[in-house]
Structures are given as structure tokens and as C-alpha cells.
Design an enzyme around this catalytic site. Structure first.
Site, short mmCIF file in Angstrom:
data_model
loop_
_atom_site.label_atom_id
_atom_site.label_comp_id
_atom_site.label_asym_id
_atom_site.label_seq_id
_atom_site.Cartn_x
_atom_site.Cartn_y
_atom_site.Cartn_z
N SER A 186 57.58 36.03 54.92
CA SER A 186 57.15 36.48 56.49
C SER A 186 56.88 37.80 56.23
O SER A 186 56.25 38.47 56.90
CB SER A 186 57.91 36.26 57.35
OG SER A 186 59.11 36.81 57.26
N LYS A 229 61.83 37.51 66.68
CA LYS A 229 61.30 38.80 65.95
C LYS A 229 60.64 39.93 66.77
O LYS A 229 61.00 41.22 66.63
CB LYS A 229 60.15 38.56 65.08
CG LYS A 229 60.79 37.68 63.50
CD LYS A 229 59.62 37.22 62.71
CE LYS A 229 60.15 36.63 61.32
NZ LYS A 229 59.14 36.04 60.36
#
Length: 304
Positions: A186, A229
């Protein structure tokens, strides 16, 4: 006249010359003649040295021409050796950390896996080298970033045309604590941005972060843990988080509990919401969707 008369005249002439010129003048003339002979010898030595130097230069010229022909035959003649790129860039990346918790209930022990956000400091440094892509993690993390790093460097080279064969590209991933597991791929989009920033010496906006995978065409792919996140990004002072277009639809689960015979049964209800609207309202950080590298580059640099 007799011989005695001739000898007498020569003696008188010599005495007269000595009288007119003096002994010192004659001595000086003799010294000048000696100096002239010495200068002629020195000039002759210099001439020989000059000839030797010319011969050496000619030999060097022939060798240079030989090596130039060798380069031409090898197919690289006329091309300049690529210079080493030097530079560095740093950006904070939101990541998901998985933690395993052991829960004891009477004689039974079960595991509960939880996910939470963590911020990683990711930096890249380009130094003179041999085109190697190196990755170090501090402390040691339970995921390999090497494939992601290689993809980021390859994509950045293709986009800029930079020849990094004379540079070593060193990625450093640093966390405040030992992390047992991190979603390494990611960070692919962010690591590509770091290499581009380092090549072009373009400063990055410290208030912006990005999450998303990257492929060979520069497309940004979906990742997990968008909410976590976004939360850690907001908590560490970021004002904008870039998330993949593929993560536009966000599944939100709300849990309710009901008691049956003294036993609490948890039930969950899910709904699909727009990620941008939900995160901006509930977490308080601005969100932009990105689908490829060009979309990201609109937001990450200071002057844009």
C-alpha cells in the site's frame, strides 16, 4: 727583412694589442666564446627533449584513437557515461498494524486480531553506486518492501527518462516501535512519488500523505484500512490524504448487542457510504480520490 725582423714585428704588434685592449678584455672575450659553446650544447639538448616529447604525444594519440575505435565497435562510442543522480526525499505514510490479543474466559483462550493505524517515516536517498535498489527497516518489520521499491524505481525511471544505473537508491522505512505486520504494497504509490521528488529535486508538501498500490502502468490500486489510515493521518497533523478511486465505496459496520439468557450476543449491521464524505465528516481530514500517478502529482508537491 729577415726572420728576426718578422718575429720582432709580431712581438711589437701583440704588445700593442695588449696595450690597447688590456688583458681583461681578452679574457672576457674568451669567456664569451665559452658561454656561446655551452648555450649551443644546451639548445641541442632541449631540441632532443622536444623531439622525444613529440614522439610520446604521437604514441598517446595513436592509443587514444585505438580505444575510441574499440568503443565504436562495441556500440557505445560517442555516448557519454551517465552521471550519478544524487538526492533525497521523505514522506510519512499511513499503515495498518495488526495486533494479536489473547483473551481468557474461564478455561477458554481465544485470539482477537485488531487493526490500528500507524505512521511510518519513509525516505529515499540516491547516492553514487551501481543501480541497486536497497531497503532497510528500523526496527525490523514483518513485511518485505523490496518488490514495492523495485516497482517504484522502475516506474520513476520510465516516467522521467532518468538513467539511475550509476546510482544506488536506498529506501529507509522507520517506525516508532517494532511493528509485527505492515501492509507493505500500500506504500507503492508513495514510494514512487519519493523517487520522482528525489530525481527532480522537487519538495514535497508535509501536510499531504497518500496510500495505494502502484502497477507498471502507474495505476493506483485499492488498499485496506482506509478509516484507520485516515485517523492516524489526522492525528499526526496531515490535512489531506489521497486514497485510491477503487476505495470510493466504504463499508461501515455498526455493532449492537442483545442479551439472551444472560448471554450477550453481538450483531453487526453494515452499510455502504461514500468514503470521502464519511471521512471528512467523521474524522476531519480532507480526502481526494486518485486513480493513477498523474492524479497524485497534482497534490503532493509544495508548488502545486
Amino acid at each position: 727583412m729577415g726572420n728576426r725582423g718578422i718575429v720582432f714585428l709580431l712581438i711589437v704588434s701583440l704588445a700593442f694589442n695588449i696595450y690597447l685592449l688590456g688583458p681583461e678584455t681578452i679574457s672576457e672575450r674568451l669567456e664569451m666564446q665559452g658561454d656561446q659553446v655551452s648555450l649551443q650544447e644546451t639548445n641541442e639538448d632541449l631540441r632532443r627533449q622536444l623531439e622525444e616529447c613529440n614522439q610520446s604525444l604521437e604514441a598517446c594519440s595513436l592509443q587514444l584513437e585505438f580505444y575510441r575505435e574499440q568503443l565504436l565497435e562495441s556500440g557505445i562510442g560517442g555516448e557519454e557515461c551517465p552521471l550519478a543522480f544524487l538526492g533525497n526525499a521523505t514522506m510519512q505514510a499511513p499503515a495498518i498494524v495488526q495486533r494479536v490479543e489473547l483473551i481468557e474466559r474461564g478455561p477458554f483462550i481465544r485470539q482477537r486480531v485488531t487493526e490500528e493505524g500507524a505512521m511510518l517515516d519513509i525516505s529515499v536517498e540516491m547516492v553514487p553506486g551501481r543501480g541497486r535498489v536497497l531497503v532497510q527497516t528500523v526496527p525490523l518489520m514483518g513485511v518485505i518492501f523490496q518488490d514495492t521499491a523495485n516497482m517504484a524505481v522502475s516506474l520513476a525511471q520510465e516516467r522521467t527518462g532518468a538513467d539511475l544505473s550509476q546510482s544506488d537508491i536506498i529506501f529507509s522505512i522507520t517506525a516508532n516501535e517494532e511493528i509485527p505486520g505492515v501492509d507493505g504494497p500500500s506504500a507503492g504509490a508513495l514510494m514512487t512519488v519519493l523517487v520522482l521528488s528525489s530525481i527532480n529535486s522537487t519538495p514535497l508538501n508535509p501536510l499531504v500523505t497518500v496510500t495505494g498500490t502502484i502497477d507498471e502502468q502507474g495505476n493506483v490500486g485499492a488498499v485496506g484500512g482506509i478509516l484507520e489510515k485516515a485517523e492516524i493521518s489526522e492525528q499526526t497533523g496531515k490535512e489531506l490524504i489521497l486514497i485510491p478511486e477503487e476505495n470510493r465505496q466504504l463499508e461501515i459496520t455498526s455493532e449492537t448487542g442483545r442479551s439472551v439468557g444472560g448471554i450477550v450476543i453481538s450483531e453487526g449491521e453494515s452499510e455502504i457510504v461514500d468514503a470521502e464524505s464519511y471521512i471528512e465528516e467523521e474524522i476531519g481530514i480532507e480526502v481526494e480520490y486518485v486513480s493513477d500517478l498523474d492524479d497524485i502529482l497534482q497534490y503532493v508537491f509544495v508548488d502545486q
